[in-house]
Design a protein around this motif. Structure first.
Motif, PDB file in Angstrom:
ATOM      1  N   LEU A 385       0.815  -1.208   0.000  1.00 29.35           N
ATOM      2  CA  LEU A 385       0.000   0.000   0.000  1.00 29.35           C
ATOM      3  C   LEU A 385       0.853   1.265   0.000  1.00 29.35           C
ATOM      4  CD1 LEU A 385      -2.912  -1.040   2.381  1.00 29.35           C
ATOM      5  CD2 LEU A 385      -2.859  -1.012  -0.113  1.00 29.35           C
ATOM      6  N   GLY A 386       2.083   1.195   0.543  1.00 31.06           N
ATOM      7  CA  GLY A 386       2.987   2.337   0.451  1.00 31.06           C
ATOM      8  C   GLY A 386       3.275   2.689  -0.991  1.00 31.06           C
ATOM      9  N   ALA A 387       3.523   1.664  -1.818  1.00 30.66           N
ATOM     10  CA  ALA A 387       3.729   1.893  -3.254  1.00 30.66           C
ATOM     11  C   ALA A 387       2.442   2.364  -3.929  1.00 30.66           C
ATOM     12  CB  ALA A 387       4.235   0.611  -3.911  1.00 30.66           C
ATOM     13  N   ALA A 388       1.295   1.846  -3.482  1.00 31.41           N
ATOM     14  CA  ALA A 388       0.014   2.256  -4.063  1.00 31.41           C
ATOM     15  C   ALA A 388      -0.275   3.729  -3.798  1.00 31.41           C
ATOM     16  CB  ALA A 388      -1.114   1.391  -3.497  1.00 31.41           C
ATOM     17  N   PHE A 389       0.102   4.227  -2.618  1.00 33.79           N
ATOM     18  CA  PHE A 389      -0.082   5.643  -2.305  1.00 33.79           C
ATOM     19  C   PHE A 389       0.701   6.524  -3.279  1.00 33.79           C
ATOM     20  CE2 PHE A 389      -1.108   4.484   2.296  1.00 33.79           C
ATOM     21  CZ  PHE A 389      -2.457   4.778   2.150  1.00 33.79           C
ATOM     22  N   VAL A 390       1.917   6.097  -3.623  1.00 34.83           N
ATOM     23  CA  VAL A 390       2.722   6.872  -4.573  1.00 34.83           C
ATOM     24  C   VAL A 390       2.061   6.875  -5.946  1.00 34.83           C
ATOM     25  CG1 VAL A 390       4.973   7.077  -5.686  1.00 34.83           C
ATOM     26  CG2 VAL A 390       4.836   6.363  -3.303  1.00 34.83           C
ATOM     27  N   CYS A 391       1.583   5.708  -6.393  1.00 33.18           N
ATOM     28  CA  CYS A 391       0.885   5.634  -7.686  1.00 33.18           C
ATOM     29  C   CYS A 391      -0.326   6.556  -7.703  1.00 33.18           C
ATOM     30  CB  CYS A 391       0.435   4.200  -7.954  1.00 33.18           C
ATOM     31  SG  CYS A 391       1.762   3.059  -8.360  1.00 33.18           S
ATOM     32  N   ALA A 392      -1.099   6.523  -6.630  1.00 35.34           N
ATOM     33  CA  ALA A 392      -2.312   7.330  -6.568  1.00 35.34           C
ATOM     34  C   ALA A 392      -1.986   8.820  -6.620  1.00 35.34           C
ATOM     35  CB  ALA A 392      -3.089   6.999  -5.299  1.00 35.34           C
ATOM     36  N   THR A 393      -1.014   9.245  -5.807  1.00 37.40           N
ATOM     37  CA  THR A 393      -0.703  10.674  -5.719  1.00 37.40           C
ATOM     38  C   THR A 393      -0.098  11.211  -7.004  1.00 37.40           C
ATOM     39  OG1 THR A 393      -0.306  10.395  -3.338  1.00 37.40           O
ATOM     40  CG2 THR A 393       0.518  12.409  -4.352  1.00 37.40           C
ATOM     41  N   THR A 394       0.887  10.492  -7.554  1.00 33.41           N
ATOM     42  CA  THR A 394       1.566  10.993  -8.751  1.00 33.41           C
ATOM     43  C   THR A 394       0.662  10.973  -9.973  1.00 33.41           C
ATOM     44  OG1 THR A 394       2.497   8.776  -9.150  1.00 33.41           O
ATOM     45  CG2 THR A 394       3.865  10.360  -7.942  1.00 33.41           C
ATOM     46  N   SER A 395      -0.164   9.942 -10.120  1.00 35.37           N
ATOM     47  CA  SER A 395      -1.063   9.905 -11.278  1.00 35.37           C
ATOM     48  C   SER A 395      -2.161  10.952 -11.153  1.00 35.37           C
ATOM     49  CB  SER A 395      -1.672   8.508 -11.432  1.00 35.37           C
ATOM     50  OG  SER A 395      -2.473   8.173 -10.316  1.00 35.37           O
ATOM     51  N   ALA A 396      -2.669  11.176  -9.947  1.00 39.32           N
ATOM     52  CA  ALA A 396      -3.718  12.176  -9.757  1.00 39.32           C
ATOM     53  C   ALA A 396      -3.239  13.577 -10.112  1.00 39.32           C
ATOM     54  CB  ALA A 396      -4.221  12.141  -8.320  1.00 39.32           C
ATOM     55  N   LEU A 397      -1.969  13.868  -9.830  1.00 41.31           N
ATOM     56  CA  LEU A 397      -1.423  15.205 -10.071  1.00 41.31           C
ATOM     57  C   LEU A 397      -0.645  15.302 -11.371  1.00 41.31           C
ATOM     58  CD1 LEU A 397      -0.169  15.953  -6.441  1.00 41.31           C
ATOM     59  CD2 LEU A 397      -2.274  16.757  -7.505  1.00 41.31           C
ATOM     60  N   SER A 398      -0.660  14.234 -12.195  1.00 37.26           N
ATOM     61  CA  SER A 398       0.240  14.165 -13.341  1.00 37.26           C
ATOM     62  C   SER A 398      -0.036  15.193 -14.418  1.00 37.26           C
ATOM     63  CB  SER A 398       0.183  12.754 -13.955  1.00 37.26           C
ATOM     64  OG  SER A 398      -1.122  12.462 -14.427  1.00 37.26           O
ATOM     65  N   GLU A 399      -1.288  15.595 -14.590  1.00 35.23           N
ATOM     66  CA  GLU A 399      -1.616  16.537 -15.665  1.00 35.23           C
ATOM     67  C   GLU A 399      -2.307  17.790 -15.163  1.00 35.23           C
ATOM     68  OE1 GLU A 399      -2.191  13.943 -19.645  1.00 35.23           O
ATOM     69  OE2 GLU A 399      -3.843  13.819 -18.217  1.00 35.23           O
ATOM     70  N   VAL A 400      -2.186  18.055 -13.866  1.00 33.03           N
ATOM     71  CA  VAL A 400      -2.840  19.216 -13.267  1.00 33.03           C
ATOM     72  C   VAL A 400      -1.865  20.385 -13.255  1.00 33.03           C
ATOM     73  CG1 VAL A 400      -3.904  20.150 -11.185  1.00 33.03           C
ATOM     74  CG2 VAL A 400      -4.327  17.775 -11.850  1.00 33.03           C
ATOM     75  N   GLY A 401      -2.285  21.508 -13.824  1.00 29.24           N
ATOM     76  CA  GLY A 401      -1.445  22.695 -13.851  1.00 29.24           C
ATOM     77  C   GLY A 401      -1.402  23.385 -12.507  1.00 29.24           C
ATOM     78  N   PRO A 402      -0.511  24.370 -12.342  1.00 25.78           N
ATOM     79  CA  PRO A 402      -0.337  25.046 -11.048  1.00 25.78           C
ATOM     80  C   PRO A 402      -1.583  25.769 -10.560  1.00 25.78           C
ATOM     81  CG  PRO A 402       0.886  26.184 -12.790  1.00 25.78           C
ATOM     82  CD  PRO A 402       0.435  24.877 -13.361  1.00 25.78           C
ATOM     83  N   ALA A 403      -2.472  26.163 -11.459  1.00 28.30           N
ATOM     84  CA  ALA A 403      -3.684  26.876 -11.039  1.00 28.30           C
ATOM     85  C   ALA A 403      -4.663  25.981 -10.305  1.00 28.30           C
ATOM     86  CB  ALA A 403      -4.371  27.497 -12.257  1.00 28.30           C
ATOM     87  N   HIS A 404      -4.497  24.642 -10.398  1.00 25.12           N
ATOM     88  CA  HIS A 404      -5.460  23.719  -9.801  1.00 25.12           C
ATOM     89  C   HIS A 404      -4.810  22.706  -8.854  1.00 25.12           C
ATOM     90  CE1 HIS A 404      -7.560  24.910 -13.643  1.00 25.12           C
ATOM     91  NE2 HIS A 404      -8.483  25.176 -12.742  1.00 25.12           N
ATOM     92  N   THR A 405      -3.546  22.907  -8.489  1.00 24.31           N
ATOM     93  CA  THR A 405      -2.892  21.907  -7.639  1.00 24.31           C
ATOM     94  C   THR A 405      -3.521  21.820  -6.253  1.00 24.31           C
ATOM     95  OG1 THR A 405      -1.215  23.571  -7.065  1.00 24.31           O
ATOM     96  CG2 THR A 405      -0.663  22.004  -8.812  1.00 24.31           C
TER      97      THR A 405
END
Length: 465
Positions: A385-405
């Motif tokens: 689940l530690g690795a799953a948390f990284v997958c979740a966080t990085t993919s969720a923020l992967s295409e979000v610009g600074p105006a919506h972080t």
């Protein structure tokens, strides 16, 4: 030039516009990351630190049953329900300002919790802690994504994701040590020096705030805040968390109906909480769903195993806390390993493997006693689940610009808290090994949830394909 080249060039230009405009990294970014992670650790630990102290609190304040439950629920209720609003406010007024406001609220409420002389005061203070946490957490994650770019961001988000597992595990350990030592009030007093350090250290280390961490010039006064876009979804989330906590179907189903109605009405709002054209909506929603599942499995694992160790096996709160120490180490190792593997293997292979490992850990707990089955099995589950948390966080923020972080960070945090509430409500009477089934289901669903590609190590912002 191939026919599709102009389209590809336009995509790259759009991504470049969304990327954080900081070609030179902040010289104190590592020290800032330590303080931001330390602040986040407080928030996560405060979810579990109270669990082992509840009997002592009940004896001191003459509380039992539902009264004790609300000491835990009041915090998670406001934390989970206001995270989206906190993220929106971070985008609206600036991440630094929102972070410091939330941290000040949380620290002051921690002092009030430790000084509480009756149940009403303690529950009220815990509620204010939750409000402060909801402001602090998405703003802090927004700062992390702004301070780091490229491969350094993946490592920073790996450290951030590790807080989810280690904070929950060490919270149980700290609760046992402090309750058995100086007393339950110190589980709240411990937040005071940490909060003061972050309040002073972050502005000092940051110096002049980075452009992406400030509110857009002039908008704070010219553009009105859409109160309904913040409060209405917050009310729906609060009702949902309350219904799940109380295990009452009426408020839960009512909250779901209200949520569907709000989604429909917010889409027509001129300033909705989540803009329909927001970049990376698919990867954001998929990553948030993975976060919901991973958090639900981990927090429910803590809940079920804590009850089993203390009630069925008859061990003390201190032994219970020590039993979770391997899980804290494993969650950190899993997050570090996940952040290393993601740029090479991609989100889908790492995510599917992570949940498969978690399922194997849940199954292992049935093969022995405390130290031969439950402890190593839970450590293996935490590793995955530690690795799953990284997958979740990085993919969720992967295409979000600074105006919506900020908003995106709030959605990820909301998924963490609601995932815990939903899973505990659904699996509170289950056996620990039952967690293997939803873990395997998530492993199979990863191709539908996470992007096909992997973080681009040459870009200032991760990209999904």
């Amino acid at each position: 030039m191939p026919p599709h080249a102009p389209h590809t060039q336009n995509q790259n230009q759009n991504r470049a516009k969304d990327a954080h405009p900081h070609p030179n990294p902040h010289p104190r970014r590592r020290s800032l990351l330590v303080l931001l992670c330390l602040a986040q650790f407080m928030l996560i630990a405060d979810v579990t630190v109270v669990n082992v102290a509840l009997p002592a609190i009940g004896a001191d304040l003459s509380l039992s049953g539902p009264g004790l439950t609300w000491i835990v629920t009041a915090y998670t209720l406001f934390f989970g329900a206001l995270l989206l609003a906190g993220g929106r406010l971070a985008d609206r007024f600036g991440a630094v300002r929102t972070f410091l406001t939330g941290l000040a609220l949380f620290t002051a409420a921690s002092a009030a919790s430790g000084l509480a002389v009756d149940a009403a005061t303690l529950i009220t203070a815990r509620s204010v802690q939750g409000v402060g946490a909801a402001l602090l957490s998405p703003a802090a994650l927004s700062l992390v994504t702004t301070l780091f770019q490229g491969p350094a961001r993946h490592r920073a988000l790996g450290a951030w994701a590790a807080i989810g597992g280690t904070g929950a595990a060490l919270g149980v350990l700290l609760g046992g040590i402090l309750t058995a030592g100086p007393g339950w009030r110190w589980i709240f007093y411990l937040n005071l020096p940490v909060g003061a350090l972050a309040l002073l250290g972050v502005p000092l280390l940051l110096g002049r705030p980075l452009p992406a961490t400030r509110a857009p010039a002039g908008t704070a006064h010219r553009t009105p805040v859409n109160v309904s876009a913040i409060l209405l979804p917050t009310v729906a989330a609060a009702a949902l968390v309350y219904g799940l906590t109380e295990r009452s179907w009426l408020p839960t189903l009512g909250a779901l109906a209200v949520s569907i109605l709000l989604i429909a009405t917010q889409r027509r709002s001129p300033t909705p909480l989540m803009p329909p054209a927001m970049p990376g909506r698919r990867s954001l929603l998929g990553g948030s769903t993975v976060m919901l599942g991973a958090a639900g499995l981990l927090v429910t694992g803590f809940y079920l195993s804590s009850l089993h160790i203390q009630h069925s096996l008859g061990h003390s709160p201190l032994v219970t806390g020590l039993a979770f120490l391997p899980a804290a180490v494993a969650a950190t190792a899993g997050a570090h390993l996940g952040s290393r593997l993601l740029p090479r293997s991609g989100w889908r292979p790492v995510g599917a493997t992570a949940f498969t490992v978690a399922a194997a850990g849940a199954a292992l707990t049935a093969l022995g006693g405390l130290w031969s089955g439950l402890v190593p099995g839970f450590a293996l589950l935490a590793l995955g689940l530690g690795a799953a948390f990284v997958c979740a966080t990085t993919s969720a923020l992967s295409e979000v610009g600074p105006a919506h972080t900020g908003l995106a960070s709030g959605l990820v945090g909301t998924s963490h808290e609601l995932g815990a509430a939903i899973a505990i409500s659904a699996l509170a009477s289950a056996d620990f090994t039952t967690l293997a089934y939803p873990a395997l289901a998530l492993a199979l669903a990863i191709p539908l949830l996470l992007p096909k590609g992997h973080p681009d190590p040459t870009s200032t912002q991760p990209m999904a394909h």
